[in-house]
Design a protein around this motif. Sequence first.
Motif, PDB file in Angstrom:
ATOM      1  N   ASP A  91       0.823  -1.211   0.000  1.00 48.40           N
ATOM      2  CA  ASP A  91       0.000   0.000   0.000  1.00 48.40           C
ATOM      3  C   ASP A  91       0.859   1.264   0.000  1.00 48.40           C
ATOM      4  N   MET A  92       1.919   1.263   0.797  1.00 49.34           N
ATOM      5  CA  MET A  92       2.775   2.450   0.884  1.00 49.34           C
ATOM      6  C   MET A  92       3.496   2.706  -0.430  1.00 49.34           C
ATOM      7  N   TYR A  93       3.999   1.630  -1.062  1.00 54.11           N
ATOM      8  CA  TYR A  93       4.655   1.809  -2.364  1.00 54.11           C
ATOM      9  C   TYR A  93       3.641   2.213  -3.431  1.00 54.11           C
ATOM     10  N   PHE A  94       2.452   1.651  -3.376  1.00 50.19           N
ATOM     11  CA  PHE A  94       1.438   1.948  -4.387  1.00 50.19           C
ATOM     12  C   PHE A  94       0.984   3.405  -4.304  1.00 50.19           C
ATOM     13  N   MET A  95       0.728   3.891  -3.099  1.00 47.73           N
ATOM     14  CA  MET A  95       0.209   5.243  -2.915  1.00 47.73           C
ATOM     15  C   MET A  95       1.301   6.300  -2.805  1.00 47.73           C
ATOM     16  N   GLY A  96       2.564   5.867  -2.683  1.00 52.86           N
ATOM     17  CA  GLY A  96       3.624   6.837  -2.428  1.00 52.86           C
ATOM     18  C   GLY A  96       3.408   7.480  -1.075  1.00 52.86           C
ATOM     19  N   ASP A  97       3.050   6.654  -0.101  1.00 55.30           N
ATOM     20  CA  ASP A  97       2.676   7.132   1.230  1.00 55.30           C
ATOM     21  C   ASP A  97       3.915   7.306   2.105  1.00 55.30           C
ATOM     22  N   GLY A  98       4.460   8.527   2.119  1.00 49.59           N
ATOM     23  CA  GLY A  98       5.659   8.804   2.897  1.00 49.59           C
ATOM     24  C   GLY A  98       6.937   8.399   2.197  1.00 49.59           C
ATOM     25  N   ILE A  99       6.821   7.798   1.027  1.00 54.31           N
ATOM     26  CA  ILE A  99       7.979   7.362   0.232  1.00 54.31           C
ATOM     27  C   ILE A  99       7.658   7.612  -1.236  1.00 54.31           C
ATOM     28  N   ASP A 100       8.631   7.379  -2.100  1.00 57.86           N
ATOM     29  CA  ASP A 100       8.374   7.510  -3.539  1.00 57.86           C
ATOM     30  C   ASP A 100       7.480   6.363  -4.000  1.00 57.86           C
ATOM     31  N   SER A 101       6.512   6.686  -4.847  1.00 57.66           N
ATOM     32  CA  SER A 101       5.632   5.658  -5.398  1.00 57.66           C
ATOM     33  C   SER A 101       6.436   4.707  -6.284  1.00 57.66           C
ATOM     34  N   ASN A 102       6.149   3.398  -6.147  1.00 60.68           N
ATOM     35  CA  ASN A 102       6.869   2.400  -6.934  1.00 60.68           C
ATOM     36  C   ASN A 102       5.927   1.219  -7.166  1.00 60.68           C
ATOM     37  N   GLU A 103       5.284   1.196  -8.338  1.00 59.21           N
ATOM     38  CA  GLU A 103       4.284   0.160  -8.609  1.00 59.21           C
ATOM     39  C   GLU A 103       4.903  -1.226  -8.781  1.00 59.21           C
ATOM     40  N   THR A 104       6.156  -1.285  -9.191  1.00 60.19           N
ATOM     41  CA  THR A 104       6.826  -2.588  -9.316  1.00 60.19           C
ATOM     42  C   THR A 104       6.987  -3.232  -7.945  1.00 60.19           C
ATOM     43  N   LYS A 105       7.461  -2.442  -6.971  1.00 64.48           N
ATOM     44  CA  LYS A 105       7.599  -2.953  -5.606  1.00 64.48           C
ATOM     45  C   LYS A 105       6.233  -3.216  -4.985  1.00 64.48           C
ATOM     46  N   ALA A 106       5.254  -2.352  -5.314  1.00 59.29           N
ATOM     47  CA  ALA A 106       3.898  -2.559  -4.794  1.00 59.29           C
ATOM     48  C   ALA A 106       3.348  -3.902  -5.264  1.00 59.29           C
ATOM     49  N   LEU A 107       3.504  -4.188  -6.554  1.00 54.51           N
ATOM     50  CA  LEU A 107       3.004  -5.448  -7.103  1.00 54.51           C
ATOM     51  C   LEU A 107       3.714  -6.645  -6.469  1.00 54.51           C
ATOM     52  N   PHE A 108       5.017  -6.522  -6.257  1.00 54.74           N
ATOM     53  CA  PHE A 108       5.778  -7.608  -5.626  1.00 54.74           C
ATOM     54  C   PHE A 108       5.179  -7.975  -4.270  1.00 54.74           C
ATOM     55  N   TRP A 109       4.895  -6.965  -3.444  1.00 55.07           N
ATOM     56  CA  TRP A 109       4.373  -7.235  -2.102  1.00 55.07           C
ATOM     57  C   TRP A 109       2.894  -7.594  -2.120  1.00 55.07           C
ATOM     58  N   TYR A 110       2.128  -7.037  -3.063  1.00 52.86           N
ATOM     59  CA  TYR A 110       0.730  -7.462  -3.182  1.00 52.86           C
ATOM     60  C   TYR A 110       0.650  -8.951  -3.535  1.00 52.86           C
ATOM     61  N   GLU A 111       1.540  -9.399  -4.415  1.00 51.41           N
ATOM     62  CA  GLU A 111       1.524 -10.819  -4.776  1.00 51.41           C
ATOM     63  C   GLU A 111       1.899 -11.693  -3.587  1.00 51.41           C
ATOM     64  N   LYS A 112       2.821 -11.212  -2.764  1.00 49.11           N
ATOM     65  CA  LYS A 112       3.188 -11.972  -1.566  1.00 49.11           C
ATOM     66  C   LYS A 112       1.987 -12.097  -0.626  1.00 49.11           C
ATOM     67  N   ALA A 113       1.279 -10.982  -0.404  1.00 51.84           N
ATOM     68  CA  ALA A 113       0.109 -11.003   0.481  1.00 51.84           C
ATOM     69  C   ALA A 113      -1.033 -11.788  -0.151  1.00 51.84           C
ATOM     70  N   ALA A 114      -1.196 -11.648  -1.453  1.00 48.70           N
ATOM     71  CA  ALA A 114      -2.263 -12.372  -2.150  1.00 48.70           C
ATOM     72  C   ALA A 114      -2.051 -13.878  -2.088  1.00 48.70           C
ATOM     73  N   SER A 115      -0.805 -14.298  -2.095  1.00 47.71           N
ATOM     74  CA  SER A 115      -0.508 -15.737  -2.019  1.00 47.71           C
ATOM     75  C   SER A 115      -0.901 -16.311  -0.665  1.00 47.71           C
TER      76      SER A 115
END
Length: 285
Positions: free
Chosen positions: A113-137
């Motif tokens: 969520d933080m990488y996806f929204m750029g919440d307090g950090i730079d937005s990074n959809e590649t890293k967001a997808l990596f962690w979403y897939e980990k949680a989705a699994s």
Amino acid sequence: MELLGAKLQFEAAMNYYKGVPASGYERDHVRALMLVTNLETLTAAEEQSVIASVKRRQQIEEAANAGLVEAMYKAGKMYYSGDGTKLNKKVALDWFLKAANKNHMRAQKMCADMYFMGDGIDSNETKALFWYEKAASQDDVESMAKCGSLYHKKCDYENAIEWYKKAIVIGDSDSLKGIGDVYSELAILDEHEMKLIDSNQDFSDLAEHWYKQAITLYEEEAMFGSWRAMVCLGEMYLEGKGTEVDVQKAKEYFSKVAYQKNARPNGDCSIYWQNQAIKKLEAIE
């Protein structure tokens, strides 16, 4: 200390304790504690509340440093919200990443969520997808839907459909609409642009099928007061997805959310959906 000075110091302490960003006070319990410990105007209960939150954060961080994964996640949450410490989202992310790398699902989702929204950090959809897939699994349905959405955005239709379908099995209505959007797009691609192996399907019919199912589920959710479902229904009637275009019905759904008076900053993202409904109404009118 003069009474006026003490009063202003107490007000500043409480602002730091609660967090009032609009007035320049980020939530910072340590600073609140420093301001209030020498004030006679502070009640014992108020002072103990501040002290307890600071001590709790210290204890959690000690446990996290000792390797307790749940404590790592909780330390991240405390830095994320400024509970018992100064709000610091970069430190929060460091703790979330430590827990996420040890397969803590909620920490993985917070990283995403933080990488996806750029919440307090730079937005990074590649890293967001990596962690979403980990949680989705680990069967987190919101993360499954986010995976579908991010693959859809990349025009990776096969992976988008795969993740949307996994979320649909668990009953995610947004993924029903998402998969409808994928098939709607596929219906207008020519054979050279087609990303899916089987290009003989009637994608228009598939899109309509999923949109209709989405409407049914959104209507059920709307009956229980879901503002998100009402706004999504309004969009579908406005765009004619799974139904005939009905601007009046769309306005009715948007109005149900836009004119509510009990919106809360927390809980079901009420403020967000109310703002969306207001924007939709303004665009129509």
